[in-house]
Write an enzyme that holds these catalytic residues in place. Structure first.
Site, PDB file in Angstrom:
ATOM      1  CE  LYS A 195      15.305  -1.453  -4.647  1.00 14.99           C
ATOM      2  NZ  LYS A 195      16.016  -0.635  -3.615  1.00 14.99           N
ATOM      3  CD  GLU A 271       1.664  -2.723   2.831  1.00 15.39           C
ATOM      4  OE1 GLU A 271       1.340  -1.506   2.819  1.00 15.39           O
ATOM      5  OE2 GLU A 271       2.600  -3.172   3.500  1.00 15.39           O
ATOM      6  CB  CYS A 305       1.948   1.454   5.225  1.00 16.88           C
ATOM      7  SG  CYS A 305       1.953  -0.229   5.869  1.00 16.88           S
ATOM      8  CD  GLU A 402       1.747   6.488   3.207  1.00 14.75           C
ATOM      9  OE1 GLU A 402       1.607   5.529   3.981  1.00 14.75           O
ATOM     10  OE2 GLU A 402       2.099   6.354   2.013  1.00 14.75           O
TER      11      GLU A 402
END
Length: 504
Positions: A195, A271, A305, A402
């Protein structure tokens, strides 16, 4: 800000002719098909906020169809039964086709994700080919071990493909993430339902077509577009998917683990997010440190990231480094990612654009000093100035959460011990960086910070041979390297008696 686009800027200028969108349906069992519901969703150009194309919207029924195709391909068809060298040869051809179509694919990721066209072509697309070739070369080297057991027994282990894999990838690196997941899975003989992020599905569909052209058998690689709350949930909870791998936010990663556990207890590798520290010591070369800190944060418009979003600078060089970073931010050209003069394109989507701006406002209200940036650029599209805050405290929102955008937190420290302690004050543990000429400092810090990868005197240096993953709430499991193969393998032990051997 120098040379920024303004309200009169035309983000659809003629720097490059955008290719026609060829693939907009689901790719299941080797064919492009409409979703069972017939529903579609829009994908957008972040340069303008306008619709690029309508794509088929997959949901649980479509995932089920893709899983049946992948299950049949795994249980009955040639792919997992081929020799590793045969799979490797097909993967090598796949890598060649990627290179042959690099310009068109890079244009798709630029127009769909705001990525700089030139860098995408020479970095992302080239890395995709290297990743496939690396795992193609590993495909015929997957083997177990011979075991000497107790008296009268011998044994050996087999490494077998885990089965049907569900892969859910994010929107910031559509190409890199596609092959980070599919490369080792294909090499081991697994079949895949992937996906792509609903924000950036175009290149994934293109790769599905290239896989078919290459000779990847029908059902081995399936691509189902859709939303996380429907398509992603269906993959995570499907009783006939044997493994899920996900890159994305910690919040979604937790949901995937819960769904996997509540269904067939399928293994999961994750992750997830990061709030990565970069520690710059007094002995660092100022110019090198500024280059590393700036690129570590603002590469890919901060949508990465491992971004060095917390930059800790020892007090002896702090003022000089702050000045250098502000100069770099002011010199950054923000604009159309197809323009070769541009350094930073638009944020990938409207939601992320608004989220970044809200974090900038939080930084201001919580007392951080805005040194540069902080504003949107132009009146159309999702452009934001490179933004640097000083006087950031460890308990401020912008230092803890973040942001996933072009916002750097600059902080001062005195001692090595202080720097290590503050670097570790985070729920994340994905990456870190150290800039120093002192080997003892580099060794001490790299052993003390709890993250999955540490760069010394460099940053965001990735290689397919180097394992990548996180500690703590940045996830578990490793992408890249030979270690990634283990995520897609089961180990089976075989034991048999040895009768009348003179050696026992």
């Amino acid at each position: 800000m120098a040379n920024h686009c303004d309200g009169d800027f035309n983000p659809t200028g003629s720097f490059l002719k955008i290719p026609a969108i060829k693939f907009t349906k689901l790719f299941i069992n080797g064919e492009f098909v409409d979703s069972i519901s017939g529903k579609t969703f829009d994908t957008f150009d972040p340069r303008t906020g306008e619709v690029i194309a309508k794509l088929s919207l997959g949901d649980a029924e479509d995932v089920d169809l893709a899983v049946k195709a992948a299950r049949h391909a795994f249980d009955h068809d040639p792919w997992p039964r081929m020799s590793g060298s045969e799979r490797g040869m097909i993967m090598m051809k796949f890598a060649d086709l990627i290179q042959e179509n690099a310009e068109e694919i890079a244009a798709l990721d630029a127009v769909n994700g705001g990525k700089l066209f030139t860098l995408c072509k020479v970095i992302d697309i080239a890395a995709a080919s290297r990743t496939l070739r690396y795992y193609a070369g590993a495909a015929d080297k997957i083997h177990g071990t011979v075991l000497k057991l107790s008296k009268g027994l011998q044994g050996y282990t087999l490494k077998e493909p885990i089965g049907v894999v569900g892969s859910i990838i994010p929107w910031n690196f559509p190409t890199a993430m596609f092959f980070m997941k599919t490369g080792p899975a294909l090499a081991t003989g697994c079949t895949i339902i992937l996906k792509p992020a609903e924000q950036t599905p175009l290149s994934a569909l293109y790769y599905a077509q290239l896989a078919k052209m290459t000779g990847v058998p029908d059902g081995v690689l399936n691509v189902v577009n859709g939303y996380g709350c429907t398509t992603g949930d269906a993959i995570s909870s499907h009783m006939d998917i044997d493994k899920v791998t996900f890159t994305g936010s910690t919040k979604v990663g937790r949901k995937i683990m819960m769904a996997a556990a509540a269904s067939n207890l399928k293994p999961v590798s994750l992750e997830l997010g990061g709030k990565s520290p970069l520690l710059i010591f007094d002995d660092a070369d100022i110019d090198q440190a500024a280059d590393v800190a700036f690129s570590g944060m603002f590469f890919n418009k901060g949508e990465i990231c491992v971004a060095s979003s917390r930059v800790f600078v020892q007090e002896g060089i702090y003022e000089k480094l702050e000045k250098k970073l502000v100069e770099k931010a002011k010199a950054t050209v923000v604009g159309d990612p197809f323009d070769p003069k541009v350094h930073q394109g638009p944020q990938t989507n409207k939601m992320q654009f608004e989220k970044i701006l809200s974090y900038i406002e939080k930084g201001k209200t919580e007392g951080a000093t805005l040194l540069v940036g902080g504003n949107r650029v132009g009146q159309k599209g999702y452009y934001i100035e490179p933004t640097i805050f000083a006087d950031v405290k460890d308990n401020m929102t912008i230092a803890k959460e973040e942001i996933f955008g072009p916002v750097l937190c600059l902080m001062k420290f005195k001692t090595l011990e202080e720097a290590i302690k503050r670097a570790n004050i985070t729920t994340y543990g994905l990456a870190a960086g150290i800039i120093t000429k002192n080997l003892n400092v580099a060794n001490s810090v790299s052993r003390s910070i709890r993250v999955g990868i540490i760069w010394i005197n460099c940053y965001t240096v990735f290689d397919v041979g180097c394992p990548f993953g996180g500690y703590k709430m940045s996830g578990f499991g490793r992408d890249f390297g030979l270690e990634a193969l283990d995520q897609y393998l089961q180990i089976k032990s075989v034991v048999t008696p040895v009768l009348n051997s003179p050696w026992y």
